[in-house]
Structures are given as C-alpha cells and as structure tokens.
Design a protein around this motif. Structure first.
Motif, PDB file in Angstrom:
ATOM      1  N   TYR A   1      11.086  32.679  15.708  1.00  0.00           N
ATOM      2  CA  TYR A   1      12.246  31.941  15.182  1.00  0.00           C
ATOM      3  C   TYR A   1      11.821  30.558  14.714  1.00  0.00           C
ATOM      4  O   TYR A   1      10.741  30.071  15.073  1.00  0.00           O
ATOM      5  CB  TYR A   1      13.333  31.826  16.256  1.00  0.00           C
ATOM      6  N   SER A   2      12.738  29.922  13.960  1.00  0.00           N
ATOM      7  CA  SER A   2      12.407  28.612  13.373  1.00  0.00           C
ATOM      8  C   SER A   2      12.167  27.545  14.451  1.00  0.00           C
ATOM      9  O   SER A   2      11.518  26.537  14.183  1.00  0.00           O
ATOM     10  CB  SER A   2      13.507  28.178  12.409  1.00  0.00           C
ATOM     11  N   ASN A   3      12.661  27.781  15.679  1.00  0.00           N
ATOM     12  CA  ASN A   3      12.402  26.817  16.768  1.00  0.00           C
ATOM     13  C   ASN A   3      11.059  27.066  17.464  1.00  0.00           C
ATOM     14  O   ASN A   3      10.762  26.438  18.472  1.00  0.00           O
ATOM     15  CB  ASN A   3      13.542  26.883  17.798  1.00  0.00           C
TER      16      ASN A   3
END
Ligand code: ADP
Ligand code: ADP
Length: 224
Positions: A12-14
C-alpha cells in the motif's frame, strides 16, 4: 473451475506490504483462508474480487485473466465483503429485486422467481417484507449471501462472515455455505480455526502477507 494465484504481491501507499508472493490453487468446494487480523486476507479477497490492483503476480479463473478481464470476472463473481451496509428502510425482497434488475435480469416475473428462491434458500422468506434495518446480525449476513448469489456466481468470496453471530446463527450460516460449496468455488476468509476445520476441504494459512502453510485443514491444524 479452478482459481490460480501466482506470486501475488501488494504494497500500500503507506508502505505496508500486505501480500508477499502469494501463490495458491483453489478448486471447487470450500476453501478456507485462515489468518490473524492484519494478515492480508481482505487484501487478497478484494484483489480476487477485482476491487483492488496488485503490484505484481497473476490470478486466473480457468482461462480468464482476473487482474485484466474484470468484467468477465464480475459476471461470475459473488462477493460478501467483511463489512457491508444495508439500506435500513428497504425490505429484503425489494432490495434483492432491485439488485437483480441492476444485474440485468430484466423480466419482472423471472426476477420474482429468482428472489423468492433466494429468500427461501437463506431462510428469510417469512421476513422478506421487513425492513433490513430491523434484521439481526445473522439475518443481515444471510441477506448478504442471498445478494451475493444473484446471477448464479461460480466463484463466491466471503470475508470474515461470522463475526458477531451467536452460535445458532453461525451454524445456520455454515450450513448455508456448505450447500453453496457443492457446485461452486467458495473462499471463506476467517481468523476462526473451527470455521475452517468444520467447513473446508482445503485451506491456506496466511501471516503478515505470506502463505505459511497450505493443505488439508485437519492435518494443518493438528500441526499448529
Ligand atoms: P489507497 O491506498 O488505495 O489510496 P485508501 O487509503 O483510500 O486506499 O483506503 C482505501 C480503503 O481502505 C478505505 O476504505 C480505508 O478506510 C481502508 N484503509 C485504509 N488504511 C487502512 C489500514 N491501515 N487498514 C485497513 N484498512 C485501511
Ligand atoms: P486482514 O483482512 O487479514 O485483517 P488486511 O488485508 O485488511 O488483513 O490488512 C493487511 C495489512 O494491510 C494490514 O497491516 C492493514 O493495516 C494494511 N491495509 C489494509 N488495507 C489498507 C489500505 N487500504 N491502505 C493501507 N494499508 C492497508
């Protein structure tokens, strides 16, 4: 029918790596995906259900490329997400009829037959005129299954279905799933070991995005 997942990865982008090189072959019947919270079960379910992209790897359903032929997959897919909302002031019967209409079952009489059959199958026929907001947790889950079964799906994905159900409702729900698993692929994602050992012929255990074991539930659970 066979679902083949090969080397599927997703970050994920995190920065959370939710899936790491996941490979699984899933045949007709009930398949259990067992893992603790945060293991990556929903990420995998959403990816198979064409609701989320993967970074790498492939998924095929017979000869359909799941990650790229989304429309083809959606025609044969029934998906019951972990948390699904219901419109509280609509009856089960009206809602199912509406969804069947949206799914292209145009003939009103045909829709009525399908909706009646599904309401009977999930044991909500008596309660069909009641608004969904008045349903118990178990009734909502059974309504969710009826909704997922519209259009005769060949692949059914059920994400953490028994959370919050009392034992009687859980049993009912399990029996319903077993019946459905007789002629479709049903993937059941859960953190409850007994859900898998009671229901599934085949399973995988997922932890921190990685498949750590796969095989016969009784053998695997005995080895835990
Ligand atoms: P994207 O990374 O694709 O932009 P979003 O951050 O918009 O995704 O979140 C998509 C969905 O996932 C939302 O419903 C959100 O509530 C949920 N979500 C976001 N972060 C997490 C998390 N750490 N764990 C579980 N669900 C999450
Ligand atoms: P499970 O269904 O097994 O509980 P998830 O697939 O929901 O696992 O989550 C796997 C990991 O990915 C968790 O660390 C979660 O916080 C994170 N996660 C899930 N969805 C998102 C999202 N949309 N954006 C960022 N992180 C997410």
């Amino acid at each position: 029918m066979k679902l083949t997942i090969q080397h599927l990865s997703k970050t994920y982008s995190n920065g959370v790596q939710a899936l790491k090189e996941v490979s699984l072959t899933i045949h007709q019947g009930m398949f259990g995906l067992l893992g603790p919270n945060g293991a990556g079960k929903s990420s995998l379910m959403r990816t198979i259900a064409t609701l989320q992209e993967a970074d790498s790897g492939s998924i095929t359903l017979d000869d359909v490329d799941v990650l790229h032929q989304k429309e083809e997959v959606r025609k044969v897919l029934g998906y019951l997400p972990q948390e699904f909302g219901v419109y509280p002031r609509v009856s089960a019967e009206t809602m199912l009829d509406h969804i069947a209409d949206l799914k292209g079952i145009a003939n009103g009489r045909e829709r009525k037959e399908i909706v009646t059959g599904l309401l009977q199958k999930v044991n909500l026929y008596e309660a069909r005129k009641k608004n969904l907001g008045t349903y118990s947790g178990g009734m909502k889950q059974r309504f969710g299954i009826a909704q997922a079964l519209i259009g005769n799906p060949k692949l059914i994905i059920v994400d953490e279905p028994t959370a919050g159900l009392d034992p009687a409702e859980r049993n009912r729900f399990h029996n319903l799933l077993s019946e459905i698993g007789e002629n479709t692929i049903v993937i059941l994602s859960t953190h409850i070991v007994e859900d898998v050992t009671n229901l599934c012929a085949d399973m995988a255990i997922i932890c921190l995005g990685e498949v750590v074991a796969k095989g016969n539930p009784n053998d695997l659970v005995a080895a835990l």
